[in-house]
Design an enzyme around this catalytic site. Structure first.
Site, PDB file in Angstrom:
ATOM      1  N   LYS A  63      -8.317 -14.876  -9.359  1.00 15.13           N
ATOM      2  CA  LYS A  63      -7.995 -13.447  -9.310  1.00 15.13           C
ATOM      3  C   LYS A  63      -7.602 -12.876 -10.667  1.00 15.13           C
ATOM      4  CE  LYS A  63      -6.814 -13.258  -4.472  1.00 15.13           C
ATOM      5  NZ  LYS A  63      -5.877 -12.734  -3.498  1.00 15.13           N
TER       6      LYS A  63
ATOM      7  N   GLU B 132       1.732  -7.875  -9.436  1.00 12.15           N
ATOM      8  CA  GLU B 132       1.068  -6.583  -9.255  1.00 12.15           C
ATOM      9  C   GLU B 132       2.061  -5.612  -8.665  1.00 12.15           C
ATOM     10  OE1 GLU B 132      -3.489  -7.429  -7.995  1.00 12.15           O
ATOM     11  OE2 GLU B 132      -2.279  -6.418  -6.511  1.00 12.15           O
TER      12      GLU B 132
ATOM     13  N   HIS C  85      -2.425  -9.227   6.637  1.00 10.51           N
ATOM     14  CA  HIS C  85      -3.557  -9.274   5.706  1.00 10.51           C
ATOM     15  C   HIS C  85      -4.861  -9.721   6.357  1.00 10.51           C
ATOM     16  CE1 HIS C  85      -0.643  -8.412   2.700  1.00 10.51           C
ATOM     17  NE2 HIS C  85      -0.140  -9.627   2.635  1.00 10.51           N
TER      18      HIS C  85
ATOM     19  N   ARG D  83     -19.467 -13.642  -1.300  1.00  9.87           N
ATOM     20  CA  ARG D  83     -20.166 -14.195  -0.125  1.00  9.87           C
ATOM     21  C   ARG D  83     -20.452 -13.058   0.845  1.00  9.87           C
ATOM     22  NH1 ARG D  83     -15.935 -13.364   3.323  1.00  9.87           N
ATOM     23  NH2 ARG D  83     -13.883 -13.714   2.448  1.00  9.87           N
TER      24      ARG D  83
END
Ligand code: ADP
Length: 447
Positions: free
Chosen positions: A116, A200, A235, A292
Site C-alpha cells: 500500500k 493516514e 470493512h 484482480r
C-alpha cells in the site's frame, strides 16, 4: 486464443469463469479440495483435479499443486478468480515461468501495487490525490506522533501489506496512537509477515467509490465507470451498486480519469479496481488498487454491457480491447447484494450446514451468481459468501424495488444468511437517499 484454462479457485467465481469459457469455446480444468469434492459446479469443467485437503493452505493456496495440475491438464492459462492466490505476484510469475499465462496483471505491477505504501507513491506520481498521511512507512513512534500532529486526529494506522479489511486500526489521540502503533505492527507481522505500517488521516463519514479498469497489452487502459460500495460491515462490503448515487458527474469523470492515469503509470493491464474514499464535500482520495477481478464486478457488467471475465481472457491472450472509451456508457442502475451464510445473532460468524431447501428469485432484471443448490453442504473452511443477487433496472428507484422483491422471494432453509440484514438496509431512508457512509450499518443498524 487459449484452448484450455485452469481455474485456480472454487465456488461462485469458479463457476462464473467456466461459464465465460464455455461461451468462448475454451475448455476448462477445475481444481478442488477434498471439502469441495462432488460439488455440482465441478461437473461443468472438462476435467477436475483434487489438489489436497480442505484447509486452503493445503489446497487452494498450494502453488506447486496448482501448477502441477495445470501441466497435467495441459492448459495454456490460469484464471485465479479473487481471493486465494489472485493477488500473489509470485504465483503470477511462476505461472508465466512455466509457460502458462496468468490471467491478470503483469507481476511487477502486482508487486508494486500490493504494497500500500508503494501504491500511494505511484498514485502521487500519477497526480492522483491520496489521503493525507505519512510519506512512507513510519519508522518510529516519534515519527508517527509528528505526522499525526501535522494531519490532525483521528488517524488510521494501516498495515502496508494489509487487505480484506484487516490491519487497520484507528487512533483518536496521541496516547492511543502510541499504544496502537505497537499492537498494529505486531498484528501485521503475524498476519502478513510484514510489520510495516503507515498513517493516514481518518476521513470522517466517507463513501467508498471504486473504478473498474481494463487494460490490454498494447497500452490501452479503459475505465468502466464506478461502483459505490459504501454499505459495509467491518470493512466488508455488503451491497454494491453502479452508478454511485449522488455523485456529481464532474467528480465521477475526475475519479475515472485519475484511476486510468494511475494504472498507466503502474504499467498495468488486465482487470483491476482503483478504490477511493469520497468525503462529505466530494473530495476523493485514492486508497488502494485491487489487482484482480472483484466480487462486485457484475454490477459493472450490467450497466456497461461488457463481460469482464471474457475481457480478462481476451487481453491475457494478447488481443486488443475491442472498444473505445467513448463507447462505454452506464445504462440504467445495477445493485448487488452479497448472500453470506452467516448468523446475525452470533456476531455474523460463518454458519456452516446443509441447505435443506432453496428457492432463488428470478424475473425481469434479476441475476443470481451462485454455485449452491438444495442439498449443498457449506463447510467452515472458506469465505461465507454463497452467492450474489444482481439486479439491473432502468433507474435506481426501480432497481431498489426489484432487489427488495427478489430478496423477499428467496427461500433458504437449513442455514442462516445475510438476506434479512440486506433487506433491512434496503428499507432505510439513508440507503434510499444514497446518503450513507462506510460506518452507517455498524453505527445505526447493528447498535
Ligand atoms: P483493505 O485492503 O483491507 O480492503 P482499504 O485500505 O481498502 O483496506 O480500506 C478498507 C475500508 O476502510 C475502506 O473501504 C473504507 O471504508 C475504510 N477506510 C480506509 N481508509 C480510510 C480512511 N483514511 N479514512 C476513513 N476510512 C477509511
Amino acid at each position: 486464443m487459449f484452448n484450455r484454462i485452469l481455474i485456480a479457485n472454487r465456488g461462485e467465481i469458479a463457476l462464473r469463469v467456466m461459464r465465460a469459457c464455455k461461451e468462448l469455446g475454451i475448455q476448462t480444468v477445475a481444481v478442488f479440495s477434498e471439502a469441495d469434492r462432488g460439488a455440482h459446479y465441478l461437473s461443468m469443467a472438462d476435467e477436475a483435479f483434487c489438489i489436497g485437503p480442505a484447509q486452503a493452505s493445503e489446497s487452494y493456496l498450494r502453488v506447486d499443486r496448482i501448477i502441477s495440475a495445470a501441466e497435467v491438464g495441459n492448459v495454456d492459462a490460469i484464471h485465479p478468480g479473487y481471493g486465494f492466490l489472485s493477488e500473489n505476484y509470485l504465483f503470477a510469475e511462476q505461472c508465466r515461468a512455466a509457460n502458462i499465462e496468468f490471467i491478470g496483471p503483469p507481476h511487477d505491477a502486482m508487486h508494486a501495487l500490493g504494497d500500500k505504501v508503494a501504491a500511494r507513491r505511484i498514485a502521487r506520481k500519477a497526480k492522483v490525490p491520496t489521503v493525507p498521511g505519512s510519506e512512507g512507512l513510519v519508522e518510529s513512534e516519534e515519527e508517527a506522533v509528528r505526522v499525526a500532529k501535522e494531519i490532525g486526529y483521528p488517524v488510521l494506522i494501516k498495515a502496508t501489506a494489509g487487505g480484506g479489511g484487516k490491519g487497520i486500526r484507528p487512533a483518536m489521540d496521541e496516547k492511543m496512537l502510541r499504544v496502537e502503533l505497537k499492537a498494529a505492527a505486531n498484528e501485521a507481522e503475524k498476519a502478513f509477515k510484514n510489520g510495516g505500517v503507515y498513517i493516514e488521516k481518518f476521513v470522517q463519514k466517507p463513501r467508498h467509490v471504486e473504478v473498474q479498469l481494463i487494460g490490454d497489452q498494447h497500452g490501452n487502459v479503459l475505465h468502466l465507470w464506478e461502483r459505490d460500495c459504501t454499505m459495509q460491515r467491518k470493512h466488508q462490503k455488503l451491497i454494491e451498486e453502479s452508478p454511485a448515487p449522488n455523485l456529481p458527474q464532474k467528480i465521477r469523470e475526475q475519479l475515472c480519469e485519475a484511476a486510468v492515469r494511475l494504472a498507466k503509470t503502474a504499467g498495468y493491464y488486465n482487470a483491476g479496481t482503483c478504490e477511493f474514499i469520497v468525503d462529505q464535500e466530494n473530495n476523493f482520495y485514492f486508497i488502494e488498487v485491487n489487482a484482480r477481478i472483484q466480487v462486485e464486478h457484475p454490477v459493472t457488467e450490467q450497466v456497461t454491457g461488457i463481460d469482464l471475465i471474457k475481457s480478462q481472457i481476451l487481453v491475457a491472450a494478447g488481443e486488443k480491447l475491442p472498444m473505445k472509451q467513448r463507447e462505454i456508457g452506464q445504462y440504467g442502475h445495477a445493485i448487488e447484494v452479497r448472500i453470506n451464510a452467516e448468523d446475525p445473532d452470533n456476531g455474523f460468524r460463518g454458519c456452516p450446514g446443509t441447505i435443506t431447501k432453496l428457492r432463488v428469485p428470478g424475473g425481469f432484471g434479476v441475476r443470481f451468481d451462485s454455485h449452491v443448490h438444495e442439498g449443498y453442504k457449506i463447510t467452515p473452511y472458506y469465505d461465507s459468501m454463497i452467492g450474489k443477487l444482481i439486479v439491473h433496472k432502468q433507474d435506481r428507484a426501480e432497481a431498489i424495488k426489484t432487489t427488495k422483491r427478489a430478496l423477499d422471494e428467496f427461500v433458504v432453509e437449513g442455514i442462516k444468511t445475510s438476506i434479512p440484514m440486506a433487506r433491512r438496509i434496503l428499507d432505510t431512508t439513508v440507503f434510499n437517499e444514497g446518503t450513507g457512509d462506510t460506518k452507517y450499518v455498524e453505527r445505526e443498524l447493528l447498535k
